[in-house]
Design a protein around this motif. Structure first.
Motif, PDB file in Angstrom:
ATOM      1  N   ALA A 145       0.850  -1.102  -0.004  1.00 12.74           N
ATOM      2  CA  ALA A 145       0.028  -0.002  -0.059  1.00 12.74           C
ATOM      3  C   ALA A 145       0.940   1.094  -0.216  1.00 12.74           C
ATOM      4  N   LYS A 184      -3.905   2.767  -8.748  1.00 13.44           N
ATOM      5  CA  LYS A 184      -4.385   2.835  -7.273  1.00 13.44           C
ATOM      6  C   LYS A 184      -5.614   3.707  -7.430  1.00 13.44           C
ATOM      7  N   GLU A 188      -8.286   5.149  -0.714  1.00 11.29           N
ATOM      8  CA  GLU A 188      -7.912   3.447  -0.508  1.00 11.29           C
ATOM      9  C   GLU A 188      -8.890   2.678  -1.089  1.00 11.29           C
ATOM     10  N   ILE A 191      -6.207  -1.725  -5.460  1.00 11.18           N
ATOM     11  CA  ILE A 191      -4.862  -1.565  -6.006  1.00 11.18           C
ATOM     12  C   ILE A 191      -4.794  -2.590  -7.308  1.00 11.18           C
ATOM     13  N   SER A 203      -7.804  -5.573  -2.649  1.00  8.29           N
ATOM     14  CA  SER A 203      -8.243  -4.573  -1.773  1.00  8.29           C
ATOM     15  C   SER A 203      -6.997  -3.743  -1.123  1.00  8.29           C
ATOM     16  N   TYR A 204      -7.416  -2.383  -0.654  1.00 12.54           N
ATOM     17  CA  TYR A 204      -6.337  -1.672  -0.012  1.00 12.54           C
ATOM     18  C   TYR A 204      -5.893  -2.352   1.312  1.00 12.54           C
ATOM     19  N   GLN A 208      -2.068  -3.312   2.687  1.00  9.70           N
ATOM     20  CA  GLN A 208      -1.538  -2.897   3.997  1.00  9.70           C
ATOM     21  C   GLN A 208      -0.785  -3.925   4.616  1.00  9.70           C
TER      22      GLN A 208
END
Length: 216
Positions: A145, A184, A188, A191, A203-204, A208
């Protein structure tokens, strides 16, 4: 040592990789136990020389505690390698089974398992396997992220979370995979990655928890 104490030592070890002093609140949240239970266990671990506790601050692992916790993580990781590579369990299945096997393992068994596996350096989802002295090296802290569009890198490790592991394996994500951030979404959003297996959208939140090379 009981499996309960071993679980506390592992938790303290893992949290202390980010900062030396581990608070009771952090342990309570990670282990899903009550604050009084944490206080009681920390008192026991301190009496046995595994941690040094300072009131209103938290616990710091002693050399004895770090060595013992590192051994447990080593046992766990070796079993994960065996279960995934030789018995073809998924990452999440292997993680769950290894949680039980690590408490039944000793140095002799772990050494034979290590020899059988060819002395692996990493578990299936990328965590460095602690050395025999309990030290774990090679932890990366930059996440997927954190990258910008156009950045290329390699996926190195994934947080130990059952649903995350299953999600990423369903997306054909693998350790050491080379990826390029293709897009992106703002706020949030997802990606999009370009990979040798084709474009993959994540998913963001998942991004992460995926760690990558720090030198892109």
């Amino acid at each position: 040592m009981t499996s309960g104490k071993e679980d506390y030592l592992k938790a303290i070890y893992l949290i202390s990789e980010n900062h030396d002093v581990v608070t009771n609140k952090e342990l309570s949240e990670m282990l899903h136990v009550s604050p009084p239970s944490v206080s009681e266990m920390i008192t026991k671990l301190q009496k046995q020389g595994y941690v040094d506790y300072t009131a209103y601050k938290g616990s710091k692992m002693t050399r004895k505690g770090r060595r013992e916790a590192g051994k447990l993580l080593r046992y766990h990781a070796l079993w994960e390698v065996f279960l995934v590579n030789d018995l073809h369990f998924s990452w999440s299945e292997a993680h769950e089974i290894a949680e039980g096997l690590e408490h039944q393992t000793n140095d002799v068994l772990s050494e034979r398992l290590d020899d059988f596996l060819g002395h692996p350096d990493y578990c299936p989802h990328g965590d460095p396997i602690p050395r025999k002295d309990g030290v774990r090296v090679g932890i990366t802290n930059e996440t997927l992220a954190d990258l910008e569009v156009g950045d290329s890198t390699h996926i190195r490790r994934i947080v130990e979370d059952y649903s995350l592991m299953d999600y990423l394996q369903s997306k054909n994500i693998s350790i050491d995979m080379e990826v390029t951030v293709k897009n992106k979404e703002p706020y949030e959003g997802p990606i999009l990655l370009e990979t040798e297996k084709g474009d993959i959208s994540l998913s963001y939140k998942a991004a992460q928890q995926i760690y990558v090379d720090e030198n892109k």
